[in-house]
Design a protein around this motif. Structure first.
Motif, PDB file in Angstrom:
ATOM      1  N   LYS A   1       0.856  -1.127   0.055  1.00  0.00           N
ATOM      2  CA  LYS A   1      -0.089  -0.006  -0.004  1.00  0.00           C
ATOM      3  C   LYS A   1       0.855   1.212   0.019  1.00  0.00           C
ATOM      4  CE  LYS A   1      -3.550   2.315   2.516  1.00  0.00           C
ATOM      5  NZ  LYS A   1      -4.506   2.301   3.823  1.00  0.00           N
ATOM      6  N   VAL A   2       1.831   1.355   0.647  1.00  0.00           N
ATOM      7  CA  VAL A   2       3.024   2.340   0.896  1.00  0.00           C
ATOM      8  C   VAL A   2       3.547   2.500  -0.518  1.00  0.00           C
ATOM      9  CG1 VAL A   2       4.935   3.245   1.686  1.00  0.00           C
ATOM     10  CG2 VAL A   2       2.998   2.142   3.388  1.00  0.00           C
ATOM     11  N   PHE A   3       4.190   1.566  -1.033  1.00  0.00           N
ATOM     12  CA  PHE A   3       4.726   1.401  -2.330  1.00  0.00           C
ATOM     13  C   PHE A   3       3.512   2.081  -3.047  1.00  0.00           C
ATOM     14  CE2 PHE A   3       5.011  -0.391  -6.574  1.00  0.00           C
ATOM     15  CZ  PHE A   3       5.946   0.053  -7.033  1.00  0.00           C
ATOM     16  N   ALA A   4       2.424   1.729  -3.210  1.00  0.00           N
ATOM     17  CA  ALA A   4       1.457   2.240  -4.443  1.00  0.00           C
ATOM     18  C   ALA A   4       1.302   3.963  -3.967  1.00  0.00           C
ATOM     19  CB  ALA A   4      -0.191   1.491  -4.116  1.00  0.00           C
ATOM     20  N   GLN A   5       1.116   4.186  -2.773  1.00  0.00           N
ATOM     21  CA  GLN A   5       1.195   5.809  -2.563  1.00  0.00           C
ATOM     22  C   GLN A   5       2.375   6.357  -2.997  1.00  0.00           C
ATOM     23  OE1 GLN A   5       0.502   5.468   1.715  1.00  0.00           O
ATOM     24  NE2 GLN A   5      -1.587   5.232   1.511  1.00  0.00           N
ATOM     25  N   TRP A   6       3.456   5.599  -2.909  1.00  0.00           N
ATOM     26  CA  TRP A   6       4.910   6.377  -3.229  1.00  0.00           C
ATOM     27  C   TRP A   6       4.905   6.403  -4.619  1.00  0.00           C
ATOM     28  CZ3 TRP A   6       8.459   4.262  -6.668  1.00  0.00           C
ATOM     29  CH2 TRP A   6       9.732   4.897  -6.405  1.00  0.00           C
ATOM     30  N   ALA A   7       4.298   5.327  -5.370  1.00  0.00           N
ATOM     31  CA  ALA A   7       4.363   5.473  -6.946  1.00  0.00           C
ATOM     32  C   ALA A   7       3.591   6.473  -7.319  1.00  0.00           C
ATOM     33  CB  ALA A   7       3.872   4.319  -7.193  1.00  0.00           C
ATOM     34  N   LYS A   8       2.316   6.745  -6.593  1.00  0.00           N
ATOM     35  CA  LYS A   8       1.366   7.673  -7.105  1.00  0.00           C
ATOM     36  C   LYS A   8       2.129   9.161  -7.225  1.00  0.00           C
ATOM     37  CE  LYS A   8      -3.006   8.912  -7.896  1.00  0.00           C
ATOM     38  NZ  LYS A   8      -3.909   8.407  -8.984  1.00  0.00           N
ATOM     39  N   VAL A   9       3.123   9.456  -6.211  1.00  0.00           N
ATOM     40  CA  VAL A   9       3.718  10.665  -6.261  1.00  0.00           C
ATOM     41  C   VAL A   9       4.767  10.658  -7.137  1.00  0.00           C
ATOM     42  CG1 VAL A   9       5.265  12.139  -4.787  1.00  0.00           C
ATOM     43  CG2 VAL A   9       3.536  11.055  -3.644  1.00  0.00           C
ATOM     44  N   HIS A  10       5.549   9.610  -7.474  1.00  0.00           N
ATOM     45  CA  HIS A  10       6.545   9.632  -8.547  1.00  0.00           C
ATOM     46  C   HIS A  10       6.528   9.000  -9.683  1.00  0.00           C
ATOM     47  CE1 HIS A  10       8.409   9.400  -4.440  1.00  0.00           C
ATOM     48  NE2 HIS A  10       9.651  10.023  -4.781  1.00  0.00           N
ATOM     49  N   VAL A  11       5.221   8.418 -10.014  1.00  0.00           N
ATOM     50  CA  VAL A  11       4.741   8.144 -11.239  1.00  0.00           C
ATOM     51  C   VAL A  11       3.645   8.857 -11.462  1.00  0.00           C
ATOM     52  CG1 VAL A  11       3.910   6.170 -12.449  1.00  0.00           C
ATOM     53  CG2 VAL A  11       5.677   5.747 -11.013  1.00  0.00           C
ATOM     54  N   LYS A  12       3.588   9.626 -12.523  1.00  0.00           N
ATOM     55  CA  LYS A  12       2.647  10.671 -12.583  1.00  0.00           C
ATOM     56  C   LYS A  12       1.216  10.241 -13.237  1.00  0.00           C
ATOM     57  CE  LYS A  12       5.441  13.528 -10.648  1.00  0.00           C
ATOM     58  NZ  LYS A  12       5.230  14.050  -9.405  1.00  0.00           N
ATOM     59  N   SER A  13       1.273   9.309 -14.091  1.00  0.00           N
ATOM     60  CA  SER A  13       0.278   9.002 -14.906  1.00  0.00           C
ATOM     61  C   SER A  13       0.025   7.583 -15.262  1.00  0.00           C
ATOM     62  CB  SER A  13       0.316   9.829 -16.339  1.00  0.00           C
ATOM     63  OG  SER A  13       1.371   9.131 -17.039  1.00  0.00           O
TER      64      SER A  13
END
Length: 520
Positions: free
Chosen positions: A98-110
């Motif tokens: 879940k934290v990885f998904a949130q981290w990716a949401k910030v760093h992966v833009k689309s």
């Protein structure tokens, strides 16, 4: 009990064809595979119900116990599935996914970036197709779910960066196996001073299907070129429906598990990194040990040729699981949640295990029917030498589709391609060998009974038949481009003109798909 062979009869195609057609029509994979197994068993036992039942029982038993000893390959693959399922469940319960998904949401833009990143991961982890499908699926699923990318699209991403990458990578389980086969073929035909690795590398630009299926995948990621049922799956995913709930929970699902609130991204990255490193290390180690036992010179390629893939997968995943458990304890995860994750991880892999066992069983039946040998006989006769690469591509594709195995098709069709090219057509040997590799991957991509297709569905936690039907149009498009490329290669004896033909058709295809995608 007498086992009949149908190497000279088109009846040998009936059981796998029945299973494939039923799977597509009914969308019930186990029932379809079971029907194909029963049909094949009746054929090889001359329609004796009693003998057919015994034959099926013996075939299933042979998957795990053969010639007085355990069949370790199949057992290790199933154990690898279970270990990876437990790892994935633990990483989910720890909150790391879940934290990885949130981290990716910030760093992966689309959504596009999420798809491209998944594709890159699939290309980078090229050691083995099983490993690729399951490990990349575990890493990418939280990310693609976060951006509401359908599980069918994720399965396509996994499958289309597994075999196509492995088949053109010399440092992989596939590359080593192919190089070993090529070496035997070249030696048989008197090419003693030819580099086996050099021949493999020479074939890479001729492997049209692998190249253009990867390019098509990239364009699908970049431009959203969704066709057929994939388009509907993506529309449904945007509404929050990542997979078809009517079909139940897909294999490999980790939904509805409680998640800790103190998870860290490192709780996902560290176990996966250890898993990849340990697996590659064990592959090299087991290969080196075998080379030493046979008193052969040491080299990386030779080590991969002699490696014990299934054992390395188990040892690597066991190491990854130990690290995951250690991190869970360090995180002070309650024992009851650890137990829940372990049980759920095992349970999540059971549907995939059932499908694999059925697929292996029908592969055994197909082997007794000698379906592959019958397909090989179709290559004989008066065929103009210019058509040989295209013919071998099509026949390898049909054989791989019918039998569900690329490696088995390599073993059957590569020697035939070499034999057909000798004499006046020896210049066609390398293009024909490349066409066999290309066609085998194409057939494997389309086949519902392919173990790589099954494991890609599992890695994506996608219903298996949904993956098959959504990937099929893309596979057919890449195959059509490849076939024209092999026709031109055969007519001109020029790899460059074959590639130019494929590139021209590919650009036209992408332009058409982009135009259709732009229309409301």
């Amino acid at each position: 009990m007498t086992i009949l062979s149908y190497a000279d009869s088109p009846l040998s195609i009936f059981p796998p064809l029945l299973a494939i057609v039923l799977a597509i029509i009914s969308r019930r994979v186990l029932l379809s595979l079971g029907s194909g197994i029963l049909a094949g068993a009746l054929l090889v036992t001359n329609f004796s119900i009693e003998h057919a039942g015994k034959y099926i029982a013996d075939t299933v038993t042979g998957l795990f116990w053969s010639d007085g000893q355990l069949s370790t390959w199949n057992i290790y693959i199933l154990l690898f599935l279970i270990l990876l399922g437990v790892m994935t469940a633990l990483m989910t319960v720890s909150g790391s996914a879940k934290v990885f998904a949130q981290w990716a949401k910030v760093h992966v833009k689309s959504r596009r970036d999420a798809k491209v990143l998944t594709m890159i991961l699939g290309i980078v982890i090229f050691i083995d197709d099983y490993f690729n499908s399951l490990v990349v699926g575990s890493v990418a699923r939280p990310l693609t779910d976060r951006y509401y990318i359908s599980r069918a699209k994720l399965a396509y991403l996994l499958d289309s960066t597994a075999a196509p990458v492995c088949v053109i990578s010399p440092v992989s389980s596939w590359g080593a196996y192919i190089i070993a086969l090529i070496g035997g073929i070249l030696t048989t035909h008197g090419f003693h001073n030819v580099s086996y690795l050099g021949t493999f590398v020479e074939m890479i630009p001729m492997n049209f299907y692998a190249i253009f299926s990867l390019l098509l995948l990239f364009c699908v990621c970049m431009y959203g070129l969704d066709v057929g049922s994939m388009k509907q799956h993506e529309i449904n995913a945007q509404r929050g429906e990542l997979y078809d709930p009517i079909k139940g929970t897909p294999p490999g699902s980790i939904a509805d598990l409680p998640e800790e609130q103190n998870g860290k991204v490192s709780g996902l990255f560290i176990p996966i990194a250890i898993l990849v490193f340990a697996t590659v290390s064990f592959m090299i180690l087991t290969g080196v040990q075998q080379l030493q036992m046979e008193h052969l010179p040491l080299s990386l390629i030779k080590a991969f040729e002699k490696t014990n893939v299934s054992l390395s997968l188990v040892l690597g995943s066991s190491t990854g699981l130990i690290v995951t458990l250690w991190l869970a304890v360090k995180q002070k995860m309650p024992a009851d949640k650890i137990k829940l994750a372990i049980l759920h991880g095992i349970k999540s892999m059971l549907p995939a295990i059932y499908i694999l066992i059925f697929a292996w069983t029908i592969s055994g039946v197909i082997g007794h029917l000698q379906t592959g040998k019958y397909m090989a006989t179709l290559a004989s006769g008066n065929i103009h030498f210019a058509l040989l690469p295209a013919v071998m591509f099509v026949l390898a594709g049909i054989t791989s589709f019918s039998t569900g195995t690329s490696w088995g098709t390599f073993g059957i069709m590569l020697p035939i391609a070499a034999d057909m090219s000798m004499g006046t057509h020896s210049s066609m040997m390398v293009p024909m060998l490349a066409a066999v590799l290309s066609g085998s991957v194409f057939g494997d991509h389309c086949s519902p009974i392919s173990d790589t297709t099954i494991l890609s569905s599992t890695g994506a936690s996608c219903h298996h038949i949904d993956h098959v039907t959504t990937q099929l149009p893309y596979a057919l498009m890449a195959a059509t481009i490849s076939m024209f490329g092999y026709l031109v290669l055969g007519l001109t004896s020029s790899v460059m003109w074959g590639l130019v033909t494929c590139c021209t058709l590919f650009i036209g295809l992408v332009a058409i798909l982009k135009y259709k995608a732009s229309k409301p």
